[in-house]
Each structure stands twice: as structure tokens, then as C-alpha cells.
Design a protein around this motif. Structure first.
Motif, PDB file in Angstrom:
ATOM      1  N   GLU A   1      -8.782  -3.046  -7.832  1.00 38.55           N
ATOM      2  CA  GLU A   1      -8.326  -3.300  -6.469  1.00 38.55           C
ATOM      3  C   GLU A   1      -9.078  -2.400  -5.506  1.00 38.55           C
ATOM      4  O   GLU A   1      -9.346  -1.223  -5.804  1.00 38.55           O
ATOM      5  N   TRP A   2      -9.394  -2.958  -4.337  1.00 39.10           N
ATOM      6  CA  TRP A   2     -10.111  -2.183  -3.339  1.00 39.10           C
ATOM      7  C   TRP A   2      -9.223  -1.119  -2.694  1.00 39.10           C
ATOM      8  O   TRP A   2      -9.734  -0.132  -2.151  1.00 39.10           O
ATOM      9  N   THR A   3      -7.904  -1.299  -2.722  1.00 34.59           N
ATOM     10  CA  THR A   3      -7.012  -0.316  -2.105  1.00 34.59           C
ATOM     11  C   THR A   3      -7.098   1.037  -2.809  1.00 34.59           C
ATOM     12  O   THR A   3      -6.878   2.086  -2.181  1.00 34.59           O
ATOM     13  N   ALA A   4      -7.412   1.030  -4.116  1.00 36.22           N
ATOM     14  CA  ALA A   4      -7.552   2.307  -4.822  1.00 36.22           C
ATOM     15  C   ALA A   4      -8.698   3.135  -4.258  1.00 36.22           C
ATOM     16  O   ALA A   4      -8.642   4.367  -4.260  1.00 36.22           O
ATOM     17  N   LEU A   5      -9.739   2.470  -3.758  1.00 36.29           N
ATOM     18  CA  LEU A   5     -10.872   3.197  -3.203  1.00 36.29           C
ATOM     19  C   LEU A   5     -10.485   3.945  -1.925  1.00 36.29           C
ATOM     20  O   LEU A   5     -11.064   4.992  -1.612  1.00 36.29           O
ATOM     21  N   ILE A   6      -9.515   3.407  -1.195  1.00 33.99           N
ATOM     22  CA  ILE A   6      -9.068   4.087   0.024  1.00 33.99           C
ATOM     23  C   ILE A   6      -8.430   5.429  -0.326  1.00 33.99           C
ATOM     24  O   ILE A   6      -8.688   6.454   0.320  1.00 33.99           O
ATOM     25  N   TRP A   7      -7.588   5.440  -1.376  1.00 36.91           N
ATOM     26  CA  TRP A   7      -6.953   6.692  -1.789  1.00 36.91           C
ATOM     27  C   TRP A   7      -7.981   7.689  -2.316  1.00 36.91           C
ATOM     28  O   TRP A   7      -7.874   8.902  -2.064  1.00 36.91           O
ATOM     29  N   VAL A   8      -8.982   7.193  -3.020  1.00 39.15           N
ATOM     30  CA  VAL A   8     -10.046   8.076  -3.489  1.00 39.15           C
ATOM     31  C   VAL A   8     -10.793   8.678  -2.299  1.00 39.15           C
ATOM     32  O   VAL A   8     -11.097   9.888  -2.285  1.00 39.15           O
ATOM     33  N   ALA A   9     -11.087   7.869  -1.303  1.00 38.96           N
ATOM     34  CA  ALA A   9     -11.777   8.375  -0.113  1.00 38.96           C
ATOM     35  C   ALA A   9     -10.932   9.419   0.604  1.00 38.96           C
ATOM     36  O   ALA A   9     -11.467  10.419   1.117  1.00 38.96           O
ATOM     37  N   ILE A  10      -9.616   9.237   0.638  1.00 37.08           N
ATOM     38  CA  ILE A  10      -8.737  10.224   1.267  1.00 37.08           C
ATOM     39  C   ILE A  10      -8.795  11.552   0.510  1.00 37.08           C
ATOM     40  O   ILE A  10      -8.854  12.631   1.114  1.00 37.08           O
TER      41      ILE A  10
END
Length: 360
Positions: free
Chosen positions: A276-285
Motif C-alpha cells: 500500500e502506498w499509505t505505508a510510504l507516507i508513514w515511512v517518510a514521516i
């Protein structure tokens, strides 16, 4: 023409002597490189621990007692890392190897077709990667790889004894150097011509400040970033959190390289795990928080602005050290580069104050 007085003759003869000393030292470093590893590592440990020993001395403890306390602290930290981090790291390495076929499938079946569609690239222009079968056959488990390496190391009794002797030498060398560090520095300074001692002592003190800030400060920054990234990725739920945090922390020895390497590797691992692409947002945070803490707190407090080594200079020093002297060269590269930078800065200041710079 008037004859030179004895002091002037001495001044004329010092520079060839100094140049010859550097040449001899470089030749010895090249010739003795195979046996220098335990001595270089011991000297590095002694240098890192010397301020702690000095602090215990100021509290009234003897020099030897302070060295024993520092050794006990280093030993406890080493045992904690071995007992806690190494098993988990090996487990995550095994998990990473098991996911290589999935990552390879994603790259070949998802990422490359997406790039072909967006950039209008023909399939024939892309590199053909055909190594998944070899990975599956030869790297199925980190445990098998470790066992194979151990068999190679222990296959020769002489190599095994030599390796154990080198490991045993490291704490011995570190103990004696840490105990006699200040005395050895003072004796080395007294070997220089008397007219040079004050100036060289000042420059060596400045170089020590720069190298100490880099080695001690940057080491603490690397450890802190590794912990921050590992905890953050673990909270996100990434299985390879400890491995990715360790890689990002080690790579941060070069400014911004740890951030770039860590976030790209974490993006791939997170997407391969969650899909899922949403996991990448948390990684970026997570990496954004780590980068902000490094820029605003860690680097200003632990390192400061005393180093002045450009990132390109850091990369070049590491590569040049590895090329010239292997592992020993890599360990010595950045301290030597920091010392050279201090002396070059003084040489440039002397040149700008000379008649050659201001004359017509």
C-alpha cells in the motif's frame, strides 16, 4: 655572501627532515598494513575513551582506575549489542533474503513496466536481470551463509589463530594507549624542534578538537539516528526496522547520505511488505522527524560547526583510504583528512598574510 648562523642553518635543514619523516611513515604504513588492524582499532578505542578517563582523573581516580572503569563501560555496551541487537539483526537479514524473490518480482513486473509506460522506453533498452534463481539457490538463509563463512575461516588453523590473536590484541593495545595517551602525546611533541613546539602544539590541539568532534560527535549522531529510525520504523510495523535503521545510521557518516539511502530502502521494504502506498507516507514521516532532529539538535549539540569537511571530501577520503590501505585506510581516512584540513587552513592563512599574496 655572509655565512649562515647555526640557528639559520638548522631552520634550513628542518624541512627536508620533516619531509623525509612523512615519506618514511607513509612507506611503513603501506608495508605494515596487513598487521596494523588491531593497533589502529586499539588506538581508535583509546582516543574515544581518553576524555572519559580524563574526567575520572579529575574526580580523584587514578589513571589506571579510570581506564578500568571506561573499559567496563565499553564492555557492557558491547555485550548489550551482541546479546540484544545481533540476534535480531541476523533474523531480519534472513527475512530480507527470503523476500528477495518478491522484491525482484515487483521490480520486473511492476516498477519497470510503469517506467516503460511513463517514459515511453522500449523493453529492449532496459537491463535484463536474471539472478533470482542464483539468489534462491545460494542465499536461502543467512544461517547457511554464516556457516559457510565459519567453515572457510576455521579451515586453516593458522588463519584462525591469527584472527584470534588480532582480536585479543585490540583491548590490550587500547588499554595501554588509553592509560598513557597524554604522556605519549607530550613525548611526541617534545621530539620536535623547540622553536616549533608552541606553534605545533596549538595546531595539534585544534586538530584534536576537530577530530574529536568528528569521531566522538559523529559516532553519537550515527548511533542516535540508527535508534530513531529503527524505533520509528518498528512503530510503523516494518519487519526490517532494525536492519534499515542500522543501514541509515551508518550511512549518515556522509551528510544526507543516510537519509537518502535509508528512506529509499525503507520505501522498498515497506511497499513489498504492505503493498500500500499509505505505508510510504508513514515511512517518510519517520525519516522527516529523524532529519529534523539531526539538523536542529543532534549535529549542533554533538558535532557543532568545527569540522568543515565537505561531503564530497568525506566520500573521497573514505574511497582513497580504502584504495591505499584497505580496512586500515578506511578507519584512518577521516581523522587524517580532518588533520590535513586544519594544517591546510593554517597554511592558507599564512599565505594570505605573506608578501606573495599582497604583492604586485
Amino acid at each position: 655572501m655572509a655565512e649562515l648562523t647555526p640557528p639559520e642553518q638548522a631552520v634550513v635543514k628542518r624541512w627536508p627532515l620533516l619531509l623525509a619523516t612523512f615519506v618514511v611513515a607513509a612507506v611503513l604504513l603501506y608495508l605494515l598494513e596487513p598487521i596494523l588492524s588491531p593497533f589502529v582499532l586499539g588506538a581508535l578505542i583509546a582516543y574515544l575513551g581518553d576524555p572519559l578517563v580524563d574526567a575520572w582523573e579529575r574526580r580523584g581516580l587514578s589513571r589506571t582506575g579510570g581506564v578500568l572503569v571506561v573499559f567496563l563501560l565499553f564492555t557492557l555496551l558491547f555485550l548489550a549489542a551482541v546479546l540484544f541487537a545481533v540476534p535480531r539483526l541476523l533474523h531480519q537479514l534472513d527475512a530480507l533474503v527470503s523476500r528477495v524473490p518478491d522484491i525482484y518480482y515487483w521490480v520486473t513486473q511492476v516498477a519497470i513496466p510503469w517506467l516503460q509506460d511513463r517514459l515511453d522506453l522500449p523493453g529492449s533498452s532496459l537491463p535484463q536481470m536474471d539472478w533470482s534463481e542464483q539468489v534462491a539457490n545460494n542465499w536461502q538463509s543467512v544461517g547457511k551463509f554464516t556457516a559457510s563463512m565459519l567453515r572457510q575461516i576455521t579451515g586453516s588453523g593458522a588463519n584462525l589463530l591469527l584472527g584470534l590473536a588480532n582480536l585479543a590484541l585490540v583491548p590490550v593495545v587500547a588499554f595501554y594507549l588509553m592509560r598513557d595517551w597524554d604522556l605519549l602525546v607530550a613525548k611526541a611533541l617534545n621530539l620536535l624542534p623547540v622553536a616549533w613546539q608552541d606553534r605545533v602544539g596549538y595546531m595539534v590541539g585544534e586538530a584534536d578538537e576537530v577530530v574529536g568532534a568528528f569521531l566522538r560527535g559523529q559516532f553519537l549522531v550515527m548511533c542516535a539516528l540508527g535508534v530513531i529510525y529503527s524505533i520509528g520504523l518498528w512503530l510503523v510495523g516494518v519487519e526490517l526496522a532494525l536492519l534499515l535503521g542500522l543501514i541509515a545510521g551508518l550511512a549518515s557518516i556522509v551528510p544526507y547520505l543516510g537519509f537518502l539511502v535509508g528512506i529509499l530502502a525503507s520505501f522498498i521494504a515497506a511497499y513489498a511488505q504492505f503493498g500500500e502506498w499509505t505505508a510510504l507516507i508513514w515511512v517518510a514521516i519517520v525519516f522527516g522527524i529523524g532529519q529534523a532532529l539531526e539538523s536542529m539538535i543532534l549535529t549542533p549539540v554533538l558535532v557543532g560547526d568545527r569540522i568543515g569537511l565537505h561531503p564530497v571530501a568525506v566520500i573521497f577520503a573514505l574511497m582513497a583510504g580504502g584504495q591505499l590501505a584497505g580496512f586500515v585506510g578506511v578507519v584512518l581516512a577521516l581523522p587524517v583528512a580532518a588533520v590535513i584540513m586544519v594544517f591546510v587552513r593554517h597554511a592558507v592563512a599564512h599565505y594570505r598574510a605573506s608578501e606573495l599574496y599582497h604583492g604586485e
